[in-house]
Design a protein around this motif. Structure first.
Motif, PDB file in Angstrom:
ATOM      1  N   PHE A   1       5.963 -13.126   3.288  1.00 31.98           N
ATOM      2  CA  PHE A   1       5.668 -12.080   2.485  1.00 31.98           C
ATOM      3  C   PHE A   1       4.000 -12.662   1.547  1.00 31.98           C
ATOM      4  N   PRO A   2       4.336 -13.954   0.789  1.00 29.75           N
ATOM      5  CA  PRO A   2       3.264 -14.237   0.358  1.00 29.75           C
ATOM      6  C   PRO A   2       1.180 -14.379   0.204  1.00 29.75           C
ATOM      7  N   PHE A   3       2.045 -14.901   2.445  1.00 35.60           N
ATOM      8  CA  PHE A   3       0.750 -14.611   2.855  1.00 35.60           C
ATOM      9  C   PHE A   3       0.348 -13.093   3.103  1.00 35.60           C
ATOM     10  N   MET A   4       1.077 -12.246   3.481  1.00 34.80           N
ATOM     11  CA  MET A   4       0.388 -11.390   3.378  1.00 34.80           C
ATOM     12  C   MET A   4       0.462 -10.790   2.536  1.00 34.80           C
ATOM     13  N   ARG A   5      -0.056 -11.277   1.499  1.00 28.20           N
ATOM     14  CA  ARG A   5      -0.653 -10.019   0.398  1.00 28.20           C
ATOM     15  C   ARG A   5      -2.454 -10.522   0.875  1.00 28.20           C
ATOM     16  N   HIS A   6      -2.579 -11.402   1.261  1.00 21.26           N
ATOM     17  CA  HIS A   6      -3.956 -11.676   1.378  1.00 21.26           C
ATOM     18  C   HIS A   6      -4.052 -10.448   3.024  1.00 21.26           C
ATOM     19  N   ASN A   7      -3.626 -10.119   3.635  1.00 22.51           N
ATOM     20  CA  ASN A   7      -3.615  -8.800   4.305  1.00 22.51           C
ATOM     21  C   ASN A   7      -3.706  -7.587   3.126  1.00 22.51           C
ATOM     22  N   PHE A   8      -3.507  -7.490   2.700  1.00 27.92           N
ATOM     23  CA  PHE A   8      -3.454  -6.240   1.961  1.00 27.92           C
ATOM     24  C   PHE A   8      -4.820  -5.624   1.489  1.00 27.92           C
ATOM     25  N   THR A   9      -5.333  -7.205   0.927  1.00 27.00           N
ATOM     26  CA  THR A   9      -6.662  -7.805   0.022  1.00 27.00           C
ATOM     27  C   THR A   9      -7.357  -7.103   1.981  1.00 27.00           C
ATOM     28  N   GLY A  10      -7.707  -6.942   2.821  1.00 22.48           N
ATOM     29  CA  GLY A  10      -8.023  -7.096   3.527  1.00 22.48           C
ATOM     30  C   GLY A  10      -8.829  -8.668   4.005  1.00 22.48           C
ATOM     31  N   GLU A  11      -8.215  -9.544   3.041  1.00 24.33           N
ATOM     32  CA  GLU A  11      -9.529 -11.429   2.976  1.00 24.33           C
ATOM     33  C   GLU A  11      -8.548 -11.505   4.429  1.00 24.33           C
TER      34      GLU A  11
ATOM     35  N   ILE B   1      12.548  -2.661   2.167  1.00 25.49           N
ATOM     36  CA  ILE B   1      10.578  -3.423   1.941  1.00 25.49           C
ATOM     37  C   ILE B   1       9.888  -3.959   3.706  1.00 25.49           C
ATOM     38  N   VAL B   2      11.112  -4.747   4.342  1.00 31.76           N
ATOM     39  CA  VAL B   2      10.419  -4.926   5.418  1.00 31.76           C
ATOM     40  C   VAL B   2      10.528  -4.010   6.247  1.00 31.76           C
ATOM     41  N   SER B   3      11.000  -2.874   6.667  1.00 29.08           N
ATOM     42  CA  SER B   3      11.477  -1.592   7.660  1.00 29.08           C
ATOM     43  C   SER B   3      10.206  -0.879   7.260  1.00 29.08           C
ATOM     44  N   GLN B   4       9.127  -1.198   6.211  1.00 32.99           N
ATOM     45  CA  GLN B   4       8.667   0.302   5.423  1.00 32.99           C
ATOM     46  C   GLN B   4       6.884  -0.249   5.923  1.00 32.99           C
ATOM     47  N   LEU B   5       7.459  -2.219   6.230  1.00 32.88           N
ATOM     48  CA  LEU B   5       5.668  -2.700   5.731  1.00 32.88           C
ATOM     49  C   LEU B   5       5.651  -2.713   8.105  1.00 32.88           C
ATOM     50  N   LEU B   6       7.087  -2.673   8.409  1.00 33.22           N
ATOM     51  CA  LEU B   6       7.181  -1.763  10.078  1.00 33.22           C
ATOM     52  C   LEU B   6       6.395  -1.304  10.272  1.00 33.22           C
ATOM     53  N   LYS B   7       6.659  -0.416   9.685  1.00 35.79           N
ATOM     54  CA  LYS B   7       6.553   1.368  10.138  1.00 35.79           C
ATOM     55  C   LYS B   7       5.064   1.113  10.155  1.00 35.79           C
ATOM     56  N   ASP B   8       4.038   0.635   8.768  1.00 38.14           N
ATOM     57  CA  ASP B   8       2.856   1.039   8.560  1.00 38.14           C
ATOM     58  C   ASP B   8       2.042  -0.078   9.026  1.00 38.14           C
ATOM     59  N   GLY B   9       2.674  -0.593  10.270  1.00 33.79           N
ATOM     60  CA  GLY B   9       2.228  -1.964  10.468  1.00 33.79           C
ATOM     61  C   GLY B   9       1.424  -3.348  10.364  1.00 33.79           C
ATOM     62  N   TRP B  10       1.731  -3.737   9.250  1.00 37.20           N
ATOM     63  CA  TRP B  10       1.955  -4.617   8.420  1.00 37.20           C
ATOM     64  C   TRP B  10       2.064  -6.125   9.462  1.00 37.20           C
ATOM     65  N   MET B  11       3.405  -5.906   9.850  1.00 40.17           N
ATOM     66  CA  MET B  11       4.484  -6.876  10.805  1.00 40.17           C
ATOM     67  C   MET B  11       4.273  -6.703  12.593  1.00 40.17           C
ATOM     68  N   GLU B  12       5.228  -7.342  13.450  1.00 38.78           N
ATOM     69  CA  GLU B  12       5.444  -6.853  14.144  1.00 38.78           C
ATOM     70  C   GLU B  12       6.716  -6.995  14.231  1.00 38.78           C
ATOM     71  N   ALA B  13       7.574  -6.948  16.312  1.00 33.77           N
ATOM     72  CA  ALA B  13       8.889  -7.342  15.707  1.00 33.77           C
ATOM     73  C   ALA B  13       8.699  -8.020  17.837  1.00 33.77           C
TER      74      ALA B  13
ATOM     75  N   PRO C   1       0.732  -1.384   0.325  1.00 38.25           N
ATOM     76  CA  PRO C   1       0.258   0.033  -0.265  1.00 38.25           C
ATOM     77  C   PRO C   1       1.383   1.413  -0.058  1.00 38.25           C
ATOM     78  N   VAL C   2       1.968   1.435   1.005  1.00 40.84           N
ATOM     79  CA  VAL C   2       2.965   2.387   0.524  1.00 40.84           C
ATOM     80  C   VAL C   2       4.076   1.486  -0.237  1.00 40.84           C
TER      81      VAL C   2
ATOM     82  N   LYS D   1      -6.396 -12.211   7.976  1.00 39.22           N
ATOM     83  CA  LYS D   1      -5.748 -10.932   9.169  1.00 39.22           C
ATOM     84  C   LYS D   1      -4.101 -11.503  10.084  1.00 39.22           C
ATOM     85  N   THR D   2      -3.796 -12.458   9.391  1.00 41.60           N
ATOM     86  CA  THR D   2      -3.473 -13.227   9.664  1.00 41.60           C
ATOM     87  C   THR D   2      -1.938 -11.791  10.214  1.00 41.60           C
ATOM     88  N   ARG D   3      -1.279 -12.291  12.010  1.00 39.95           N
ATOM     89  CA  ARG D   3       0.061 -11.463  12.187  1.00 39.95           C
ATOM     90  C   ARG D   3       1.271 -12.184  12.252  1.00 39.95           C
ATOM     91  N   PHE D   4       2.071 -11.043  11.769  1.00 40.02           N
ATOM     92  CA  PHE D   4       2.702 -11.462  11.454  1.00 40.02           C
ATOM     93  C   PHE D   4       4.188 -11.144  11.875  1.00 40.02           C
TER      94      PHE D   4
END
Ligand SMILES: *Cc1c(COP(=O)(O)O)cnc(C)c1O
Length: 453
Positions: free
Chosen positions: A277-287, A349-361, A27-28, A289-292
């Motif tokens: 990443f292959p699982f995360m693409r289904h979070n992008f579409t809203g389909e 890539i991971v840095s942007q995803l973490l910043k945007d809340g798509w994953m946790e650490a 998304p970003v 809500k997996t946690r990473f």
């Protein structure tokens, strides 16, 4: 005996034919890499002198979500893929958890880790454009071994600069590289100008990834038909690793489940990206809500305690400036056994995803990681790499939470490698001489301030 199925394997014709390029669907998008001198955004062609052209194109590709896996690469993947998806019944039972735990076993690769998934295409693209020699640096030796293997199978000469202390302390990794015909040089060495300068100033220099990178880059720049390669951090490396998650997606389907939580250990981010990443693409579409969850060592906490800044990708300051979570490229992590996780920054890539809340650490102390690794070895029969122990520890934390709530969450983690060449580390753990390392806030603050100025 339980009738429950233990392992899921795909037929050869089910091995993925494309890698998933998450950059096209984020998304970003990540911010651009910058030329350190001009501070202008870099383009693929700016890196052609160092890396194979197709790898440079992949690095910057933000438009094509699917990239074809070349047939010769797929043929070589068949040597060990698909890797098994395994249900960890033994671990579940030992924990008394209601969670369903699965792991993707990348330790079955001939070199014992996921790194081969990218070494093979990197060697292939170099060969395809007429390159004859490839070079790289290696710390603990996992990447060097994978590159040596891939180079041999494609008929390329490989020169690997191995950090001198690791060359001396892990002699078997050197032997593996030499078995495949690679030329292995402890760094710093007298074979390059950079190495000579370092040794003149400090005759007993123990070496670091910084010294090894300087030497490998110099060799690539001064040798005709020679390219440089990297085993983590870069976006094209993450791209190649998505073969892990794409297989896992099909295998989870065979098991009739879908992960609620996906976990991987985190060094530069390649095995995490690969499974997530292959699982995360289904979070992008809203389909979905997996946690990473990325599990990093508490001794090198760039995701949990670092800062999102433009920093160099290497200790020596040779690479472009990259927008990433970093502890500062001057940060020297304590000498923990998870050598592959001792890296100051995270991929862009991971840095942007973490910043945007798509994953946790999460960060894991060294002793907790080995405790988890030992329990896994004793219940599932595989001795995990010290790096992978961090993913297991994070998985156990989540499984214990399920035990409290009674939830049957599905947890999938990546077993990035086995630990059979890391037994010195297990020796120390078993004899009680391992410790945790605390990194204080002031050290992190000081390093980052140096970068900002
Ligand atoms: C190199 C390595 C890692 C860490 O690298 P990433 O790029 O973060 O995956 C993890 N596990 C093993 C076994 C490794 O060799």
């Amino acid at each position: 005996m339980s009738k429950e199925r233990k392992r899921y394997i795909l037929d050869e014709d089910q091995i993925p034919r494309e890698w998933y390029n998450i950059q096209a669907e984020m998304p970003v998008k990540p911010l651009p890499a910058l030329d350190p001198a001009t501070k202008k955004p870099l383009h693929a062609s700016d890196l052609f002198h160092l890396f194979a052209k197709e790898l440079c194109e992949q690095e910057f590709n933000q438009t094509d979500p699917w990239i074809k896996i070349p047939e010769p690469v797929r043929d070589m993947y068949k040597f060990y893929r698909s890797t098994p998806l395994v249900r960890a019944y033994g671990l579940e039972k030992a924990l008394g958890t209601s969670a369903h735990i699965y792991f993707k076993n990348e330790s079955v690769s001939p070199m014992g880790s996921h790194k081969l998934n990218s070494a093979i295409p990197q060697a292939y693209y170099c060969k395809k454009e007429g390159v004859t020699n490839i070079t790289t640096e290696t710390g603990a030796g996992q990447w060097g071994a994978s590159l040596a293997y891939a180079a041999r199978l494609f008929g390329l000469e490989a020169a690997v600069y191995q950090v001198r202390v690791s060359y001396e302390q892990k002699p078997y990794r050197k032997s593996i590289m030499q078995t495949f015909g690679a030329q292995v040089t402890p760094s710093p060495s007298m074979s390059t100008r950079a190495g000579k300068d370092i040794l003149t100033a400090t005759p007993n220099h123990p070496g670091s990834l910084g010294t090894a990178i300087s030497e490998a880059v110099e060799l690539a720049r001064t040798t005709p038909n020679c390219k440089y390669t990297l085993g983590s951090v870069l976006s094209h490396v993450s791209l190649h690793q998505t073969v892990i998650g794409l297989e896992a997606e099909k295998q989870m389907e065979m098991a009739g489940e879908y992960p609620d939580i996906v976990v991987a250990c985190f060094g530069g981010g390649s095995n995490f990206s690969g499974i997530a990443f292959p699982f995360m693409r289904h979070n992008f579409t809203g389909e979905r809500k997996t946690r990473f969850i990325a599990a990093e060592p508490a001794s090198c906490p760039k995701l949990t305690r670092g800062r999102f800044i433009y920093d160099f990708g290497d200790e020596a300051g040779y690479t472009p400036l990259l927008p990433m979570f970093s502890l500062g490229h001057n940060f020297t992590p304590p000498n923990v056994h998870a050598g592959g996780l001792r890296y100051h920054g995270a991929g862009v890539i991971v840095s942007q995803l973490l910043k945007d809340g798509w994953m946790e650490a999460v960060d894991i102390e060294q002793l907790e990681s080995f405790e988890a690794g030992l329990l896994f070895a004793r219940t599932e029969g595989i001795i995990p790499a010290p790096e992978s122990c961090h993913a297991i520890a994070a998985t156990i934390r989540e499984a214990n939470r399920c035990k409290e709530t009674g939830e049957e969450k599905v947890i999938l983690f990546n077993l990035s490698g086995h630990g059979l060449i890391d037994m010195a580390a297990y020796d120390q753990y078993l004899s009680g001489s391992l410790t945790n390392f605390h990194v204080d806030d002031a050290t992190i603050e000081k390093n980052i301030r140096q970068i900002e100025h």
